[in-house]
Design an enzyme around this catalytic site. Structure first.
Site, short mmCIF file in Angstrom:
data_model
loop_
_atom_site.label_atom_id
_atom_site.label_comp_id
_atom_site.label_asym_id
_atom_site.label_seq_id
_atom_site.Cartn_x
_atom_site.Cartn_y
_atom_site.Cartn_z
N ASP A 108 -8.74 -7.08 -3.97
CA ASP A 108 -8.41 -5.70 -3.62
C ASP A 108 -9.05 -4.75 -4.65
O ASP A 108 -8.72 -4.82 -5.84
CB ASP A 108 -6.88 -5.55 -3.61
CG ASP A 108 -6.40 -4.17 -3.13
OD1 ASP A 108 -7.23 -3.26 -2.99
OD2 ASP A 108 -5.19 -4.04 -2.90
N HIS A 164 -8.14 -5.33 0.15
CA HIS A 164 -6.80 -4.73 0.31
C HIS A 164 -6.11 -5.28 1.57
O HIS A 164 -4.89 -5.46 1.58
CB HIS A 164 -6.96 -3.22 0.38
CG HIS A 164 -5.68 -2.46 0.42
ND1 HIS A 164 -4.74 -2.53 -0.57
CD2 HIS A 164 -5.18 -1.59 1.35
CE1 HIS A 164 -3.72 -1.74 -0.27
NE2 HIS A 164 -3.96 -1.17 0.90
N ASP A 165 -6.87 -5.53 2.63
CA ASP A 165 -6.27 -6.07 3.85
C ASP A 165 -5.64 -7.44 3.65
O ASP A 165 -4.91 -7.92 4.52
CB ASP A 165 -7.32 -6.17 4.98
CG ASP A 165 -7.34 -4.92 5.86
OD1 ASP A 165 -6.49 -4.04 5.66
OD2 ASP A 165 -8.21 -4.86 6.76
N SER A 197 0.84 -1.20 0.00
CA SER A 197 0.00 0.00 0.00
C SER A 197 0.89 1.26 0.00
O SER A 197 1.76 1.38 -0.85
CB SER A 197 -0.92 -0.06 1.22
OG SER A 197 -1.99 0.81 1.07
N ARG A 199 -11.95 6.98 9.00
CA ARG A 199 -11.45 5.61 9.10
C ARG A 199 -12.51 4.61 8.62
O ARG A 199 -12.17 3.59 8.02
CB ARG A 199 -11.06 5.31 10.54
CG ARG A 199 -10.57 3.89 10.76
CD ARG A 199 -9.33 3.58 9.93
NE ARG A 199 -8.67 2.36 10.37
CZ ARG A 199 -7.50 1.94 9.95
NH1 ARG A 199 -6.85 2.64 9.04
NH2 ARG A 199 -6.96 0.84 10.40
N1 COA Z 1 -19.81 -5.28 15.56
C1 COA Z 1 -18.78 -4.67 16.20
N2 COA Z 1 -17.48 -5.07 16.15
C2 COA Z 1 -17.23 -6.17 15.42
C3 COA Z 1 -18.25 -6.85 14.72
C4 COA Z 1 -19.57 -6.37 14.83
N3 COA Z 1 -20.61 -6.97 14.22
N4 COA Z 1 -17.68 -7.89 14.08
C5 COA Z 1 -16.35 -7.86 14.36
N5 COA Z 1 -16.09 -6.81 15.16
C6 COA Z 1 -14.81 -6.44 15.75
C7 COA Z 1 -14.19 -7.61 16.50
O1 COA Z 1 -14.72 -7.69 17.81
C8 COA Z 1 -12.73 -7.23 16.51
O2 COA Z 1 -12.50 -6.27 17.48
P1 COA Z 1 -11.01 -6.06 18.11
O3 COA Z 1 -10.09 -5.80 16.94
O4 COA Z 1 -11.17 -4.85 18.98
O5 COA Z 1 -10.67 -7.30 18.84
C9 COA Z 1 -12.57 -6.54 15.15
O6 COA Z 1 -13.90 -6.18 14.70
C10 COA Z 1 -11.95 -7.49 14.14
O7 COA Z 1 -11.73 -6.78 12.97
P2 COA Z 1 -11.51 -7.53 11.60
O8 COA Z 1 -11.38 -6.51 10.56
O9 COA Z 1 -12.54 -8.56 11.42
O10 COA Z 1 -10.13 -8.28 11.87
P3 COA Z 1 -9.25 -8.98 10.80
O11 COA Z 1 -8.43 -9.98 11.55
O12 COA Z 1 -10.02 -9.44 9.64
O13 COA Z 1 -8.29 -7.79 10.29
C11 COA Z 1 -6.83 -5.95 10.63
C12 COA Z 1 -7.33 -7.25 11.17
C13 COA Z 1 -5.88 -5.36 11.68
C14 COA Z 1 -6.06 -6.17 9.33
C15 COA Z 1 -8.01 -4.99 10.34
O14 COA Z 1 -8.89 -4.96 11.44
C16 COA Z 1 -7.56 -3.58 10.11
O15 COA Z 1 -7.30 -2.80 11.01
N6 COA Z 1 -7.46 -3.24 8.83
C17 COA Z 1 -6.92 -1.98 8.41
C18 COA Z 1 -5.46 -2.11 8.25
C19 COA Z 1 -4.90 -0.85 7.67
O16 COA Z 1 -4.78 0.14 8.33
N7 COA Z 1 -4.57 -0.91 6.44
C20 COA Z 1 -4.04 0.29 5.82
C21 COA Z 1 -3.89 -0.03 4.44
S1 COA Z 1 -3.47 1.46 3.58
#
Ligand code: COA
Length: 366
Positions: free
Chosen positions: A305, A334-335, A149, A218
């Site tokens: 993505d 993308h993730d 990214s 965000r």
């Molecule tokens: N209601 C509320 N919260 C919920 C939910 C719902 N129905 N379903 C899931 N969640 C919460 C989970 O409780 C969990 O919370 P926690 O992280 O506080 O423990 C969270 O959502 C899980 O997120 P999820 O996106 O499903 O996790 P993942 O393992 O698939 O992905 C990351 C992890 C870190 C990659 C992702 O969360 C993330 O931050 N992506 C962005 C990364 C980024 O900044 N990329 C920049 C690219 S330029």
């Protein structure tokens, strides 16, 4: 004539954001000023960084990781599938470095440490800021420069600016310039922050910033990091007892998490730097500008993505003279470059061992 400005005085930082700075972070403050592309000169802009492993006597075993928009220097925590003995990022063999970007809020100089007058920055500025760190550390050659990214933007810019240092290049879920759709999505995010009444033209108190705007920004960003099929599979049309759609609760959760750990002015600076990025600007036609990168390269696409879609990586790979190009399957959009990194780890290792095209075959054959 270039104007000369020094950094404004340091301002108090939001302690809750500082709490997310990795404990192992080290700081280097260069003696020499950093001349920005804008003509502004930054005096002593600190670089926050982490390193693993040891630099060898010839200074040529560095592996340099560039982080994405809201990432930290703690590569080990966010790219665990790549990191460890025997893997592509192997601290028992190589000297692995990751620096917090200029303008970021996890250890390097930026608006979080220096206030709203911190200047606009570019990807090129970030790279020259990191180059000062490389010199300080004694790095002579970077055997692998990589990033996903926005990290890919920096990695490409590194190779273009410092062709004598960067030996191999891995560009993941990225492009050679910010695509139009990404500009639009990013600009919508910036608008959410700037329209928050608490934004105050960037002069908000650290403990009373534009968190509603940053939260919405965000949520838009996070939506663009995932993909429709995954959201359908996970949430479909499910609602909680109050009637709120679960997908909205999920996005709100992601927004709430970010506002605790990121600075709004940083978010704006980095988004604008991404939007301004075009590796070919001032370097000629893409075929010429990128065609001079005579180093082995690996370009990785994630099939779901839609922020940096596979068509971007296909174009990028076609423009690089020695690029292997692979596509991995991920449901995460993308993730996928973070969550499914295990799928391209062998290709990175093969690039390090001089055989990325072989890895290409293996991934393609599944
Ligand atoms: N209601 C509320 N919260 C919920 C939910 C719902 N129905 N379903 C899931 N969640 C919460 C989970 O409780 C969990 O919370 P926690 O992280 O506080 O423990 C969270 O959502 C899980 O997120 P999820 O996106 O499903 O996790 P993942 O393992 O698939 O992905 C990351 C992890 C870190 C990659 C992702 O969360 C993330 O931050 N992506 C962005 C990364 C980024 O900044 N990329 C920049 C690219 S330029």
């Amino acid at each position: 004539m270039l104007s000369r400005n020094s950094l404004p005085p340091k301002m108090p930082r939001a302690p809750q954001i500082d709490g997310f700075i990795p404990a192992q972070l080290r700081r280097f403050t260069p003696d020499a000023p950093l001349m920005l592309a804008s003509g502004v000169e930054l005096v002593a802009p600190t670089v926050g960084y982490q390193s693993w492993g040891k630099l060898n006597a010839t200074g040529d075993n560095a592996v340099w990781v560039c982080h994405a928009l809201t990432g930290t220097t703690d590569v080990e925590s966010w790219w665990p599938a790549l990191f460890g003995a025997g893997k592509a990022l192997d601290p028992t063999r190589d000297f692995i470095v990751c620096a917090n970007v200029l303008g970021g809020c996890y250890g390097s100089a930026g608006p979080h440490t220096h206030g709203a007058d911190f200047p606009e920055i570019t990807i090129s500025d970030m790279v020259r800021h990191q180059h000062a760190l490389a010199l300080y550390l004694g790095v002579k050659k970077i055997k692998l420069m990589l990033g996903g990214s926005m990290g890919g933007f920096q990695a490409l810019e590194w190779a273009l600016q410092f062709p004598g240092i960067v030996q191999r290049l891995a560009l993941i879920s990225t492009s050679y310039r910010q695509p139009a759709q990404a500009i639009a999505l990013s600009s919508l995010q910036c608008a959410q922050i700037e329209r928050d009444p608490k934004f105050l033209n960037g002069r908000y108190a650290p403990e009373n910033g534009p968190i509603d705007g940053l939260n919405l920004a965000r949520q838009i960003g996070h939506l663009s990091y995932r993909c429709g099929a995954e959201l359908d599979a996970r949430f479909d049309r499910a609602q909680d007892e109050s009637g709120e759609f679960e997908v909205n609760r999920y996005l709100a959760h992601q927004g709430n998490k970010l506002v605790r750990r990121f600075d709004a002015n940083s978010y704006l600076r980095l988004n604008r730097a991404m939007n301004a990025f075009d590796a070919c600007a001032g370097r000629g036609e893409p075929r010429f500008a990128l065609g001079r990168l005579n180093i082995p390269a690996l370009v990785v696409a994630v099939d779901s993505d839609w922020l940096y879609p596979p068509s971007e990586q296909a174009r990028l790979a076609a423009l690089l003279p020695h690029a292997a190009h692979i596509s991995i399957h991920s449901n995460a959009g993308h993730d996928g470059f973070l969550l499914d990194a295990a799928l391209f780890e062998p290709a990175l290792r093969a690039l390090l061992h001089g055989d990325a095209h072989q890895a290409n075959m293996r991934v393609a054959q599944g």
